[in-house]
Design an enzyme around this catalytic site. Sequence first.
Site, PDB file in Angstrom:
ATOM      1  N   ASP A   9      -8.672  11.036  16.901  1.00 42.08           N
ATOM      2  CA  ASP A   9      -9.239   9.676  16.929  1.00 42.08           C
ATOM      3  C   ASP A   9      -9.828   9.195  15.593  1.00 42.08           C
ATOM      4  O   ASP A   9     -10.965   8.697  15.551  1.00 42.08           O
ATOM      5  CB  ASP A   9     -10.302   9.569  18.037  1.00 42.08           C
ATOM      6  N   LYS A 110      -4.234   8.137  24.383  1.00 35.42           N
ATOM      7  CA  LYS A 110      -5.019   8.527  25.562  1.00 35.42           C
ATOM      8  C   LYS A 110      -5.962   7.406  25.949  1.00 35.42           C
ATOM      9  O   LYS A 110      -6.277   6.537  25.136  1.00 35.42           O
ATOM     10  CB  LYS A 110      -5.799   9.813  25.281  1.00 35.42           C
ATOM     11  N   CYS A 155     -14.586  13.472  22.090  1.00 33.13           N
ATOM     12  CA  CYS A 155     -13.150  13.748  22.111  1.00 33.13           C
ATOM     13  C   CYS A 155     -12.785  15.050  21.420  1.00 33.13           C
ATOM     14  O   CYS A 155     -11.865  15.746  21.854  1.00 33.13           O
ATOM     15  CB  CYS A 155     -12.387  12.551  21.558  1.00 33.13           C
TER      16      CYS A 155
END
Length: 215
Positions: A9, A110, A155
């Site tokens: 991310d 995601k 994450c």
Amino acid sequence: MKRALLLIDLQNDFCEGGALAVAQGDATINIANLAIAACRHANIPVVASQDWHPADHRSFAVNSAAEVWTTGELDGLPQVWWPVHCVQHQPGAAFHPELNSAAIDFTVYKGEDPAIDSYSAFFDNGKRAATPLHDWLKQQQISHLIVMGLATDYCVKFSVLDALALGYQVMLLADGCRGVNMQPEDSQQAIEQMQQAGAEIQTLAQVVSSLQFTL
Ligand code: VGL
Ligand code: ZN
């Protein structure tokens, strides 16, 4: 033994000026580029995840009639109510402009299901659905992951814990991670949790020198 670099991310919304900016999030980009260069040199593929929400995602406080940064429950699971972030195709969801994204071999999206959050790059938070990541890594016969990115306490943590549970050997590139830190110690605790679960905690310098010895 085959390895991959997994970048979690590294998107505008988690960096300076972003909707869910993480303190010093930008500092991870240079580390990522150095890790990418070292991995390419050693023929190690680069995989990246992107948080990729529809605008009606229910983890967004505004879509769940909740206040940002408070916690509640979403579909039976504990949930932090986030500001609107990483909306599909919006600039906030794009990779940081300085990231060497041209070097990414495989991208996994995601958080696309509006009804459930998805911190891990492998599964949603209820483990109801898997992303294509594990299948892709299996296809490439990858057994070892070098992981870094944003955010340490969400994450990165859940991706690393799932990777370990799936049987991967995991090296956490700790200086390439920064956390949300709703509580000031959250990132440190996340790192300890990953270590206890079996992750090796390393610096960029350690990872790069180990790659050079195993070219
Ligand atoms: C993340 C909060 C919400 C992350 C994603 O990438 O760590 N955190 N969505
Ligand atoms: Zn998100």
